[in-house]
Design a protein around this motif. Structure first.
Motif, PDB file in Angstrom:
ATOM      1  N   LEU A  46       0.812  -1.221   0.000  1.00  0.00           N
ATOM      2  CA  LEU A  46       0.000   0.000   0.000  1.00  0.00           C
ATOM      3  C   LEU A  46       0.843   1.268   0.000  1.00  0.00           C
ATOM      4  O   LEU A  46       0.393   2.326   0.410  1.00  0.00           O
ATOM      5  CB  LEU A  46      -0.932  -0.008   1.228  1.00  0.00           C
ATOM      6  CG  LEU A  46      -1.943  -1.151   1.287  1.00  0.00           C
ATOM      7  CD1 LEU A  46      -2.669  -1.165   2.636  1.00  0.00           C
ATOM      8  CD2 LEU A  46      -2.956  -1.029   0.149  1.00  0.00           C
ATOM      9  N   ASP A  47       2.077   1.167  -0.449  1.00  0.00           N
ATOM     10  CA  ASP A  47       2.958   2.344  -0.411  1.00  0.00           C
ATOM     11  C   ASP A  47       2.864   3.209  -1.670  1.00  0.00           C
ATOM     12  O   ASP A  47       3.730   4.050  -1.928  1.00  0.00           O
ATOM     13  CB  ASP A  47       4.408   1.918  -0.196  1.00  0.00           C
ATOM     14  CG  ASP A  47       4.936   1.043  -1.337  1.00  0.00           C
ATOM     15  OD1 ASP A  47       4.198   0.837  -2.320  1.00  0.00           O
ATOM     16  OD2 ASP A  47       6.086   0.565  -1.227  1.00  0.00           O
ATOM     17  N   ASN A  48       1.811   2.988  -2.474  1.00  0.00           N
ATOM     18  CA  ASN A  48       1.545   3.776  -3.682  1.00  0.00           C
ATOM     19  C   ASN A  48       2.582   3.582  -4.795  1.00  0.00           C
ATOM     20  O   ASN A  48       2.635   4.376  -5.743  1.00  0.00           O
ATOM     21  CB  ASN A  48       1.451   5.279  -3.357  1.00  0.00           C
ATOM     22  CG  ASN A  48       0.224   5.591  -2.533  1.00  0.00           C
ATOM     23  OD1 ASN A  48      -0.825   4.993  -2.728  1.00  0.00           O
ATOM     24  ND2 ASN A  48       0.357   6.538  -1.606  1.00  0.00           N
ATOM     25  N   SER A  49       3.365   2.558  -4.702  1.00  0.00           N
ATOM     26  CA  SER A  49       4.333   2.289  -5.761  1.00  0.00           C
ATOM     27  C   SER A  49       3.644   1.553  -6.908  1.00  0.00           C
ATOM     28  O   SER A  49       2.900   0.600  -6.697  1.00  0.00           O
ATOM     29  CB  SER A  49       5.484   1.437  -5.213  1.00  0.00           C
ATOM     30  OG  SER A  49       6.342   1.044  -6.261  1.00  0.00           O
ATOM     31  N   SER A  50       3.906   1.983  -8.129  1.00  0.00           N
ATOM     32  CA  SER A  50       3.252   1.375  -9.292  1.00  0.00           C
ATOM     33  C   SER A  50       3.669  -0.081  -9.493  1.00  0.00           C
ATOM     34  O   SER A  50       2.955  -0.839 -10.148  1.00  0.00           O
ATOM     35  CB  SER A  50       3.574   2.190 -10.552  1.00  0.00           C
ATOM     36  OG  SER A  50       4.975   2.229 -10.768  1.00  0.00           O
ATOM     37  N   LYS A  51       4.805  -0.472  -8.939  1.00  0.00           N
ATOM     38  CA  LYS A  51       5.269  -1.846  -9.123  1.00  0.00           C
ATOM     39  C   LYS A  51       4.355  -2.851  -8.434  1.00  0.00           C
ATOM     40  O   LYS A  51       4.386  -4.045  -8.731  1.00  0.00           O
ATOM     41  CB  LYS A  51       6.695  -2.003  -8.598  1.00  0.00           C
ATOM     42  CG  LYS A  51       6.825  -1.847  -7.086  1.00  0.00           C
ATOM     43  CD  LYS A  51       8.266  -2.014  -6.630  1.00  0.00           C
ATOM     44  CE  LYS A  51       8.390  -1.856  -5.111  1.00  0.00           C
ATOM     45  NZ  LYS A  51       9.800  -2.004  -4.661  1.00  0.00           N
ATOM     46  N   HIS A  52       3.524  -2.374  -7.500  1.00  0.00           N
ATOM     47  CA  HIS A  52       2.618  -3.263  -6.778  1.00  0.00           C
ATOM     48  C   HIS A  52       1.273  -3.421  -7.483  1.00  0.00           C
ATOM     49  O   HIS A  52       0.455  -4.252  -7.059  1.00  0.00           O
ATOM     50  CB  HIS A  52       2.368  -2.743  -5.362  1.00  0.00           C
ATOM     51  CG  HIS A  52       3.593  -2.698  -4.505  1.00  0.00           C
ATOM     52  ND1 HIS A  52       4.498  -3.722  -4.466  1.00  0.00           N
ATOM     53  CD2 HIS A  52       4.046  -1.752  -3.639  1.00  0.00           C
ATOM     54  CE1 HIS A  52       5.486  -3.401  -3.626  1.00  0.00           C
ATOM     55  NE2 HIS A  52       5.229  -2.213  -3.111  1.00  0.00           N
ATOM     56  N   TYR A  53       1.025  -2.645  -8.533  1.00  0.00           N
ATOM     57  CA  TYR A  53      -0.288  -2.673  -9.174  1.00  0.00           C
ATOM     58  C   TYR A  53      -0.696  -4.064  -9.664  1.00  0.00           C
ATOM     59  O   TYR A  53      -1.840  -4.495  -9.442  1.00  0.00           O
ATOM     60  CB  TYR A  53      -0.348  -1.663 -10.321  1.00  0.00           C
ATOM     61  CG  TYR A  53      -0.393  -0.216  -9.876  1.00  0.00           C
ATOM     62  CD1 TYR A  53      -0.494   0.113  -8.527  1.00  0.00           C
ATOM     63  CD2 TYR A  53      -0.339   0.823 -10.796  1.00  0.00           C
ATOM     64  CE1 TYR A  53      -0.528   1.429  -8.103  1.00  0.00           C
ATOM     65  CE2 TYR A  53      -0.373   2.157 -10.389  1.00  0.00           C
ATOM     66  CZ  TYR A  53      -0.463   2.452  -9.035  1.00  0.00           C
ATOM     67  OH  TYR A  53      -0.496   3.756  -8.629  1.00  0.00           O
ATOM     68  N   PRO A  54       0.176  -4.817 -10.337  1.00  0.00           N
ATOM     69  CA  PRO A  54      -0.232  -6.164 -10.780  1.00  0.00           C
ATOM     70  C   PRO A  54      -0.638  -7.069  -9.617  1.00  0.00           C
ATOM     71  O   PRO A  54      -1.633  -7.798  -9.715  1.00  0.00           O
ATOM     72  CB  PRO A  54       1.018  -6.690 -11.494  1.00  0.00           C
ATOM     73  CG  PRO A  54       1.743  -5.462 -11.936  1.00  0.00           C
ATOM     74  CD  PRO A  54       1.507  -4.459 -10.850  1.00  0.00           C
ATOM     75  N   LYS A  55       0.138  -7.012  -8.537  1.00  0.00           N
ATOM     76  CA  LYS A  55      -0.194  -7.835  -7.374  1.00  0.00           C
ATOM     77  C   LYS A  55      -1.508  -7.379  -6.747  1.00  0.00           C
ATOM     78  O   LYS A  55      -2.351  -8.204  -6.366  1.00  0.00           O
ATOM     79  CB  LYS A  55       0.936  -7.748  -6.338  1.00  0.00           C
ATOM     80  CG  LYS A  55       0.667  -8.519  -5.058  1.00  0.00           C
ATOM     81  CD  LYS A  55       0.514 -10.005  -5.282  1.00  0.00           C
ATOM     82  CE  LYS A  55       0.366 -10.760  -3.974  1.00  0.00           C
ATOM     83  NZ  LYS A  55       0.135 -12.216  -4.169  1.00  0.00           N
ATOM     84  N   LEU A  56      -1.696  -6.072  -6.657  1.00  0.00           N
ATOM     85  CA  LEU A  56      -2.940  -5.546  -6.087  1.00  0.00           C
ATOM     86  C   LEU A  56      -4.139  -5.926  -6.949  1.00  0.00           C
ATOM     87  O   LEU A  56      -5.219  -6.219  -6.431  1.00  0.00           O
ATOM     88  CB  LEU A  56      -2.855  -4.023  -5.948  1.00  0.00           C
ATOM     89  CG  LEU A  56      -1.936  -3.495  -4.846  1.00  0.00           C
ATOM     90  CD1 LEU A  56      -1.808  -1.980  -4.926  1.00  0.00           C
ATOM     91  CD2 LEU A  56      -2.455  -3.907  -3.466  1.00  0.00           C
ATOM     92  N   LEU A  57      -3.953  -5.934  -8.250  1.00  0.00           N
ATOM     93  CA  LEU A  57      -5.046  -6.321  -9.140  1.00  0.00           C
ATOM     94  C   LEU A  57      -5.425  -7.784  -8.917  1.00  0.00           C
ATOM     95  O   LEU A  57      -6.617  -8.124  -8.885  1.00  0.00           O
ATOM     96  CB  LEU A  57      -4.648  -6.086 -10.592  1.00  0.00           C
ATOM     97  CG  LEU A  57      -5.726  -6.383 -11.641  1.00  0.00           C
ATOM     98  CD1 LEU A  57      -6.962  -5.516 -11.400  1.00  0.00           C
ATOM     99  CD2 LEU A  57      -5.180  -6.159 -13.052  1.00  0.00           C
ATOM    100  N   ASP A  58      -4.416  -8.640  -8.767  1.00  0.00           N
ATOM    101  CA  ASP A  58      -4.688 -10.057  -8.484  1.00  0.00           C
ATOM    102  C   ASP A  58      -5.430 -10.212  -7.161  1.00  0.00           C
ATOM    103  O   ASP A  58      -6.390 -10.986  -7.052  1.00  0.00           O
ATOM    104  CB  ASP A  58      -3.382 -10.846  -8.429  1.00  0.00           C
ATOM    105  CG  ASP A  58      -2.760 -11.031  -9.805  1.00  0.00           C
ATOM    106  OD1 ASP A  58      -3.492 -10.870 -10.798  1.00  0.00           O
ATOM    107  OD2 ASP A  58      -1.557 -11.324  -9.867  1.00  0.00           O
ATOM    108  N   LEU A  59      -5.001  -9.466  -6.158  1.00  0.00           N
ATOM    109  CA  LEU A  59      -5.650  -9.545  -4.848  1.00  0.00           C
ATOM    110  C   LEU A  59      -7.076  -9.028  -4.916  1.00  0.00           C
ATOM    111  O   LEU A  59      -7.965  -9.550  -4.236  1.00  0.00           O
ATOM    112  CB  LEU A  59      -4.849  -8.755  -3.809  1.00  0.00           C
ATOM    113  CG  LEU A  59      -3.491  -9.338  -3.418  1.00  0.00           C
ATOM    114  CD1 LEU A  59      -2.783  -8.426  -2.419  1.00  0.00           C
ATOM    115  CD2 LEU A  59      -3.649 -10.727  -2.826  1.00  0.00           C
TER     116      LEU A  59
END
Length: 338
Positions: A237-250
């Motif tokens: 949840l640190d607003n980094s774009s690199k987490h977007y794919p993982k967040l989308l899966d979740l």
């Protein structure tokens, strides 16, 4: 309540009832034991059926290890703390509503364990009653009468009455307890899956005894998506774009499970088992409507129309037209199904 002499008599009576003479004369040994437990020994005046649901009376460690809910909770992949003790912190009557499998009972058991562990309450000043196993409100009345008769009413206590709406006229029993002043120093938590029925039934309670936190009743919902992500890894949840794919899966997982903890934990270990969870939820929804006198076929037809047309604007008239013979008034009655 029993005096010391009555206790001695009761123990002697129990021993006498165990010998062959009494049994051969066809005195029901089980009934004799229950009679002795309930009436003569103050250490076990509570109904023996409650012992299994109140293992905290034996010890905190036994409660933690052997309770029906806590071990499963500890073994779960995702454990969310609703922190009910922060909202149920003063004496009064608290109405806790929430859909089935939200986690009301587990959250209350978490709260109970915390207040015992930090010394806020003594184990004998607490009780958990599951109304799923009671037939009529008189049983609830007897449990409460026995409980308040054995505790120090001047001390803080915690009474959890789960799924109270399963009993007809339950509010009469609770109102009687409040009118007598027995629960003046108690936190009385009443839970139900039907929020409207719970609140409507409790309208006759004395106002001074109906204080929840900030004067409101409580309603539990599944964890939000943010809370769900925090259970897995707060770093996402640190607003980094690199987490977007993982967040989308979740997020896809969250949508599939509805955020319900039981479904989330099932999905985490056996995604193929979700169909069984869906079936359970489906049966609960159907049974709740049917218990209110609604028709199973019409409900399924109504839901079919909504699912098929949910991307477009819908009105009650439109739903009635798309259904198999339901009138607009009938459709509206399923909205106001209480």
């Amino acid at each position: 309540f029993p005096s010391h002499d009555m206790v001695s008599y009761g123990r002697n009576f129990y021993q006498l009832a165990s010998n062959k003479y009494i049994r051969y004369n066809r005195i029901n040994l089980h009934t004799t034991r229950i009679f002795t437990y309930l009436l003569l020994d103050p250490m076990i005046t509570k109904d023996p059926r409650l012992l299994e649901s109140n293992l905290q009376w034996q010890s905190l460690s036994h409660f933690t290890a052997e309770d029906k809910h806590l071990p499963d909770l500890a073994a779960s992949t995702y454990v969310y703390d609703f922190k009910l003790e922060e909202q149920i912190s003063s004496s009064g009557v608290f109405l806790l509503a929430g859909g089935r499998q939200i986690g009301k009972t587990s959250a209350l058991k978490q709260m109970l364990r915390k207040v015992l562990a930090n010394g806020e309450l003594k184990a004998e000043q607490t009780i958990y009653i599951n109304c799923d196993f009671l037939i009529e409100r008189q049983e609830l009345e007897r449990h409460l009468r026995d409980f308040f008769g054995t505790i120090n009413r001047a001390e803080k206590s915690l009474i959890i009455i789960d799924e109270v709406c399963n009993l007809s006229d339950w509010q009469l029993t609770i109102k009687g307890v409040l009118d007598l002043g027995w629960a003046r120093h108690a936190r009385v938590v009443l839970t139900a899956s039907d929020k409207i029925l719970l609140e409507d039934s409790a309208k006759g309670f004395p106002g001074a005894n109906r204080r929840g936190l900030a004067g409101r009743d409580l309603e539990m919902f599944p964890p939000s998506f943010r809370q769900y992500v925090e259970l897995i890894s707060s770093g996402l949840l640190d607003n980094s774009s690199k987490h977007y794919p993982k967040l989308l899966d979740l997020f896809q997982q969250y949508l599939v499970t509805g955020g319900y903890l039981a479904a989330l934990n099932t999905y985490a270990v056996a995604p193929e088992s979700l169909s069984s969870i869906y079936y359970v939820y489906r049966q609960w929804i159907l049974s709740d409507f049917m218990r209110k006198g609604k028709d199973r076929g019409k409900l399924i037809d109504l839901l079919r129309v909504i699912v098929e047309r949910y991307v477009s604007q819908l009105s009650f008239t439109r739903i009635a037209q798309e259904s198999q013979g339901m009138s607009t008034e009938t459709v509206m009655s399923y909205r106001d199904w209480e």
